[in-house]
Write a protein that holds these residues in place. Sequence first.
Motif, PDB file in Angstrom:
ATOM      1  N   UNK A  12       0.910  -1.270   0.417  1.00  0.00           N
ATOM      2  CA  UNK A  12       0.104  -0.178   0.158  1.00  0.00           C
ATOM      3  C   UNK A  12       1.186   1.144  -0.265  1.00  0.00           C
ATOM      4  N   UNK A  13       1.938   1.168   1.093  1.00  0.00           N
ATOM      5  CA  UNK A  13       2.786   2.444   1.122  1.00  0.00           C
ATOM      6  C   UNK A  13       3.334   2.718  -0.243  1.00  0.00           C
ATOM      7  N   UNK A  14       4.029   1.760  -0.950  1.00  0.00           N
ATOM      8  CA  UNK A  14       4.364   2.345  -2.127  1.00  0.00           C
ATOM      9  C   UNK A  14       3.704   2.771  -3.379  1.00  0.00           C
ATOM     10  N   UNK A  15       2.398   3.036  -3.506  1.00  0.00           N
ATOM     11  CA  UNK A  15       1.923   3.736  -3.737  1.00  0.00           C
ATOM     12  C   UNK A  15       1.358   5.349  -3.700  1.00  0.00           C
ATOM     13  N   UNK A  16       2.051   5.962  -2.115  1.00  0.00           N
ATOM     14  CA  UNK A  16       1.736   7.017  -1.786  1.00  0.00           C
ATOM     15  C   UNK A  16       2.853   8.032  -2.219  1.00  0.00           C
ATOM     16  N   UNK A  17       2.027   9.252  -2.195  1.00  0.00           N
ATOM     17  CA  UNK A  17       2.760  10.229  -2.202  1.00  0.00           C
ATOM     18  C   UNK A  17       4.106  10.218  -1.258  1.00  0.00           C
ATOM     19  N   UNK A  18       5.034  10.764  -1.455  1.00  0.00           N
ATOM     20  CA  UNK A  18       5.965  10.703  -0.552  1.00  0.00           C
ATOM     21  C   UNK A  18       5.929  11.729   1.302  1.00  0.00           C
ATOM     22  N   UNK A  19       5.122  12.462   1.020  1.00  0.00           N
ATOM     23  CA  UNK A  19       4.899  13.220   2.027  1.00  0.00           C
ATOM     24  C   UNK A  19       3.248  12.547   2.913  1.00  0.00           C
ATOM     25  N   UNK A  20       2.894  11.625   2.374  1.00  0.00           N
ATOM     26  CA  UNK A  20       1.643  11.020   3.015  1.00  0.00           C
ATOM     27  C   UNK A  20       2.725   9.397   3.632  1.00  0.00           C
ATOM     28  N   UNK A  21       3.855   8.796   2.771  1.00  0.00           N
ATOM     29  CA  UNK A  21       4.857   8.247   3.329  1.00  0.00           C
ATOM     30  C   UNK A  21       5.567   8.089   4.744  1.00  0.00           C
ATOM     31  N   UNK A  22       5.830   9.446   4.694  1.00  0.00           N
ATOM     32  CA  UNK A  22       6.711  10.013   5.388  1.00  0.00           C
ATOM     33  C   UNK A  22       5.473   9.883   6.715  1.00  0.00           C
ATOM     34  N   UNK A  23       4.016  10.365   6.968  1.00  0.00           N
ATOM     35  CA  UNK A  23       3.076  10.764   7.919  1.00  0.00           C
ATOM     36  C   UNK A  23       2.917   9.456   8.139  1.00  0.00           C
ATOM     37  N   UNK A  24       2.844   8.691   7.558  1.00  0.00           N
ATOM     38  CA  UNK A  24       2.257   6.469   7.457  1.00  0.00           C
ATOM     39  C   UNK A  24       3.797   5.923   8.697  1.00  0.00           C
TER      40      UNK A  24
END
Length: 374
Positions: free
Chosen positions: A16-28
């Motif tokens: 799931x996380x590999x499809x997120x933008x960088x900012x959303x990955x950092x939040x996750x």
Amino acid sequence: MTEPGEQLPEEVLALIFRHLPLRDRATASRVCRAWAAAATCSAVWHDTIISYDCEREGTLLPYLSACLDHVHNLRLEFEPSREPSRRAATELLTALAGRTPGLRSLLLNCHGEKPLFDAGRDILDAVHAICRASCALRHLDLRRLPFTLDDALVLQASRGCPELRSLFLNNCTLVGSVSPDSVLELLKACPRLRALGLHLASLSGTALQVLAAPDRAPFAHLALRCACPEDVRAPPLPEEDWAAVRRRHPSLVVELELEPALPDESVTRVLQPAVPVAALRLSLSGDTVGPVRFAARHYASTLRALEVRAAASAELDAALELLAVRCTDLREVHCFCVVRPSVLHAFRAHCPRLRSYTLKLTREPHPWLPTLVA
């Protein structure tokens, strides 16, 4: 209390996380320990797209810095005319240089207006650093980099990246500064190179002879752009050298892109019967009908894609109909002018493998979108 990350296994979270933008990955990564482990694992970062058009600009996030060792294949998008976007991209490339095990693939994609003068020197210096330190680099694509590429960059890639499989330098610059000698050095230093993109003036008969050598590894893709003044002055490449390359590499695919700066007499020197042209893009200010007819006569067995930007005319329509009859293996045809109905009917009737086309019978607002064949 059960942590959110315990509801799904790490490999599912990583997917799931590999499809997120960088900012959303950092939040996750700040939600809980399980999410932090998943958001920083190698599976998330192996193939990465980072866009500084939409991500927060400025210095690298600590979260991103901690994950750079896992980045193997990177597509980096930025706006070179905007100094913060360019600076962020430069910082990222500089930080990636020398990482272990290091980059395998790098594609730079620029958006927005072209920068003025030498605004790209910082980016080019960072690419030099990548080529100097990333000895495992296999794919480098600079086609969408709007800066003048030179011999120093090619020679650095030759010395620092012996495992190169593909290198694309055929960008939209107004000056071609890569000499045939540098390309020859590249071919000798990188024996496994399978794909190469150049301006026409950078290719020589000697380079074709190297590619045709009996011990040369299979070579699959050659992209040539003809648009710079240097391309206009380039001498024609010997037909016998093209023929030798084609015999040595029967699956070779050649892309030709001809721009308005190329006069009619130069076009006839570029289009040679022995070249296995699979994709032809024509955007000529003079004779476009002649090259279309030439392709119909000589590239019937190889041509798979055609793009034409020209003024509408009865002569062009007739040439396109001839091409449809002869080049029956076409997969794509895109003509950015209005054509008569018989042109569309010819391609639909004679090209059974056609997958998409742009053949407009009436004027429409741009951009013209292609029609997909079911």
